[in-house]
Scaffold this active site. Structure first.
Site, mmCIF file in Angstrom:
data_model
loop_
_atom_site.group_PDB
_atom_site.id
_atom_site.type_symbol
_atom_site.label_atom_id
_atom_site.label_comp_id
_atom_site.label_asym_id
_atom_site.label_seq_id
_atom_site.Cartn_x
_atom_site.Cartn_y
_atom_site.Cartn_z
ATOM 1 N N ARG A 12 0.847 -1.198 0.000
ATOM 2 C CA ARG A 12 0.000 0.000 0.000
ATOM 3 C C ARG A 12 0.885 1.253 0.000
ATOM 4 O O ARG A 12 0.921 2.003 -0.968
ATOM 5 C CB ARG A 12 -0.976 -0.019 1.185
ATOM 6 C CG ARG A 12 -2.114 0.989 1.053
ATOM 7 C CD ARG A 12 -1.726 2.401 1.427
ATOM 8 N NE ARG A 12 -1.238 2.497 2.805
ATOM 9 C CZ ARG A 12 -0.684 3.568 3.317
ATOM 10 N NH1 ARG A 12 -0.502 4.661 2.564
ATOM 11 N NH2 ARG A 12 -0.240 3.601 4.573
ATOM 12 N N ASP A 13 1.634 1.461 1.058
ATOM 13 C CA ASP A 13 2.501 2.647 1.116
ATOM 14 C C ASP A 13 3.548 2.598 0.004
ATOM 15 O O ASP A 13 3.917 3.629 -0.583
ATOM 16 C CB ASP A 13 3.197 2.733 2.480
ATOM 17 C CG ASP A 13 3.300 4.158 2.996
ATOM 18 O OD1 ASP A 13 3.557 5.055 2.170
ATOM 19 O OD2 ASP A 13 3.129 4.378 4.206
ATOM 20 N N HIS A 16 3.180 4.177 -3.674
ATOM 21 C CA HIS A 16 3.659 5.517 -4.048
ATOM 22 C C HIS A 16 4.997 5.426 -4.795
ATOM 23 O O HIS A 16 5.262 6.186 -5.722
ATOM 24 C CB HIS A 16 3.849 6.384 -2.801
ATOM 25 C CG HIS A 16 2.584 6.716 -2.080
ATOM 26 N ND1 HIS A 16 1.622 7.554 -2.608
ATOM 27 C CD2 HIS A 16 2.113 6.332 -0.859
ATOM 28 C CE1 HIS A 16 0.621 7.679 -1.742
ATOM 29 N NE2 HIS A 16 0.890 6.947 -0.676
ATOM 30 N N SER A 166 2.977 10.590 9.347
ATOM 31 C CA SER A 166 2.901 10.622 7.881
ATOM 32 C C SER A 166 4.070 11.379 7.261
ATOM 33 O O SER A 166 4.508 11.061 6.154
ATOM 34 C CB SER A 166 1.594 11.283 7.445
ATOM 35 O OG SER A 166 0.504 10.794 8.168
ATOM 36 N N HIS A 193 2.762 4.143 13.167
ATOM 37 C CA HIS A 193 3.201 4.031 11.772
ATOM 38 C C HIS A 193 4.287 5.084 11.548
ATOM 39 O O HIS A 193 4.034 6.283 11.686
ATOM 40 C CB HIS A 193 2.000 4.280 10.851
ATOM 41 C CG HIS A 193 2.318 4.352 9.384
ATOM 42 N ND1 HIS A 193 2.128 3.278 8.530
ATOM 43 C CD2 HIS A 193 2.765 5.369 8.612
ATOM 44 C CE1 HIS A 193 2.456 3.632 7.299
ATOM 45 N NE2 HIS A 193 2.846 4.903 7.308
ATOM 46 N N HIS A 195 7.594 6.936 9.353
ATOM 47 C CA HIS A 195 8.281 7.198 8.090
ATOM 48 C C HIS A 195 9.719 7.602 8.412
ATOM 49 O O HIS A 195 10.000 8.146 9.490
ATOM 50 C CB HIS A 195 7.571 8.281 7.276
ATOM 51 C CG HIS A 195 6.460 7.718 6.431
ATOM 52 N ND1 HIS A 195 6.649 7.212 5.173
ATOM 53 C CD2 HIS A 195 5.145 7.542 6.706
ATOM 54 C CE1 HIS A 195 5.498 6.766 4.681
ATOM 55 N NE2 HIS A 195 4.565 6.952 5.592
ATOM 56 N N TYR A 284 3.311 15.976 4.284
ATOM 57 C CA TYR A 284 2.788 14.644 4.014
ATOM 58 C C TYR A 284 3.733 13.889 3.067
ATOM 59 O O TYR A 284 4.109 14.396 2.007
ATOM 60 C CB TYR A 284 1.415 14.794 3.368
ATOM 61 C CG TYR A 284 0.551 13.575 3.352
ATOM 62 C CD1 TYR A 284 0.343 12.816 4.503
ATOM 63 C CD2 TYR A 284 -0.118 13.187 2.191
ATOM 64 C CE1 TYR A 284 -0.476 11.711 4.490
ATOM 65 C CE2 TYR A 284 -0.946 12.082 2.163
ATOM 66 C CZ TYR A 284 -1.117 11.345 3.320
ATOM 67 O OH TYR A 284 -1.934 10.248 3.300
#
Length: 337
Positions: A12-13, A16, A166, A193, A195, A284
């Protein structure tokens, strides 16, 4: 031994990273190996969630629902999860995902807009799905505001509430402040979550666990928006060294990482100047690709675009602002010269 539940987000991520061009065979192959490794939850959708395939967010190569069906066929004991951002995805999209076999949904909102998740969380619960409330851009609100919004999601029926970094902008102290407050005041599971824009994804994930999170996200080969996420195979090994139980086979994950690196990853998922700037500016993570394209189109620096977006506190769903900012910078550049 404390048990942790990991959700793998590469399908999913990581969408991108490949411009939302995952094929059915790629999803089938990765899901099969993740299931064999014992990963309990595997998220599969367009990078912007159900309904994300569009002119604004980038069209998928394959219809999301078909990718979900393929993943379910290979999932074994793993649960296929989907992401849903109210306003991008609809209740109808959610029902199609359920019919395709998805049994967990992560309902994502900006950190101050949890109220828009009520209908989607309640509908998913009525359908019998496990429901995660996913509070994005959590660095941009105080711990008290994050708690207030998390309580709303809990009241709607969410089984888990996630603090979502995010932008990859949090420091370990930011993570601890938010997770510990939620742990004290909520009765549901708490997730995190990360990043990696500031090279802190693993450190922040460990801070979240120490503060009380028991649901953690990882991405094989770090595959995710911006500088990627906490690298699953590394996270599994580190957690094993620390005495946590994930139920995931480390060697299987390392084999999968080698396969993904050789056959799927278009370029090393490292920290570029642009992805670092996203964490630095607090924007984001999925804005990176759009900012790079806008920079090329208007002849400006992508880092300047991202810093300006951070100053304007632009949130997910406002991708149209990237073009506006780039255009204004180009016009100003012409005016000055």
């Amino acid at each position: 031994m404390k048990k942790l539940l990991i959700t793998e987000v590469a399908l999913r991520d990581g969408s991108h990273v490949v411009g939302h061009q995952f094929t059915k065979e790629q999803v089938r192959n990765v899901t099969k190996q993740l299931s064999a490794a014992g990963v309990p939850y595997i998220e599969v959708t367009h990078g912007d969630g159900l309904g994300g395939s569009s002119l604004q967010y980038g069209f998928s190569k394959e219809y999301d629902i078909e990718l979900i069906k393929v993943a379910v066929e290979e999932a074994g004991n793993s649960t296929i999860a989907v992401l849903l951002l109210p306003g991008i995805g609809t209740i109808e999209d959610l029902k199609k995902a359920y019919d395709a076999g998805a049994r967990m949904v992560r309902v994502a909102t900006h950190v101050t807009e949890a109220d828009v998740s009520k209908q989607h969380i309640e509908t998913a619960k009525a359908m019998g799905m496990e429901v995660v409330g996913f509070l994005m851009m959590a660095h941009s609100a105080s711990p008290e505001v994050v708690l207030e919004q998390a309580k709303l999601m809990e009241s709607y029926g969410a089984d888990v509430v996630y603090v979502t970094d995010s932008a990859g902008a949090m420091l370990p102290s930011d993570v601890i402040a938010r997770i510990s407050l939620l742990k004290t005041h909520l009765s549901v599971d708490i997730g995190f979550h990360a990043h990696n824009n500031l090279s802190l994804a693993i450190a922040n994930t460990l801070a979240a666990i120490e503060a009380g999170a028991n649901r953690i996200d990882g991405s094989v080969c770090c595959l995710g928006a911006g500088a990627g996420n906490a690298q699953t195979e590394v996270l599994v090994g580190v957690l094993d060294r620390l005495g946590y139980e994930t139920g995931i086979d480390l060697y299987n994950m390392l084999d999968l990482a080698d396969d993904v690196r050789a056959n799927l990853l278009p370029a090393p998922q490292d920290i570029t100047s642009s992805s670092f700037i996203m964490g630095y500016a607090g924007v984001y993570s999925s804005f990176l690709r759009h900012a790079v394209l806008a920079a090329e189109r208007f002849g400006v620096d992508a880092r300047d675009i991202l810093v300006e977006l951070g100053k304007r506190k632009v949130v997910g769903g406002q991708e149209d602002m990237i073009i506006e900012v780039a255009q204004q910078m180009a016009e100003k550049k012409v005016s000055v010269s």
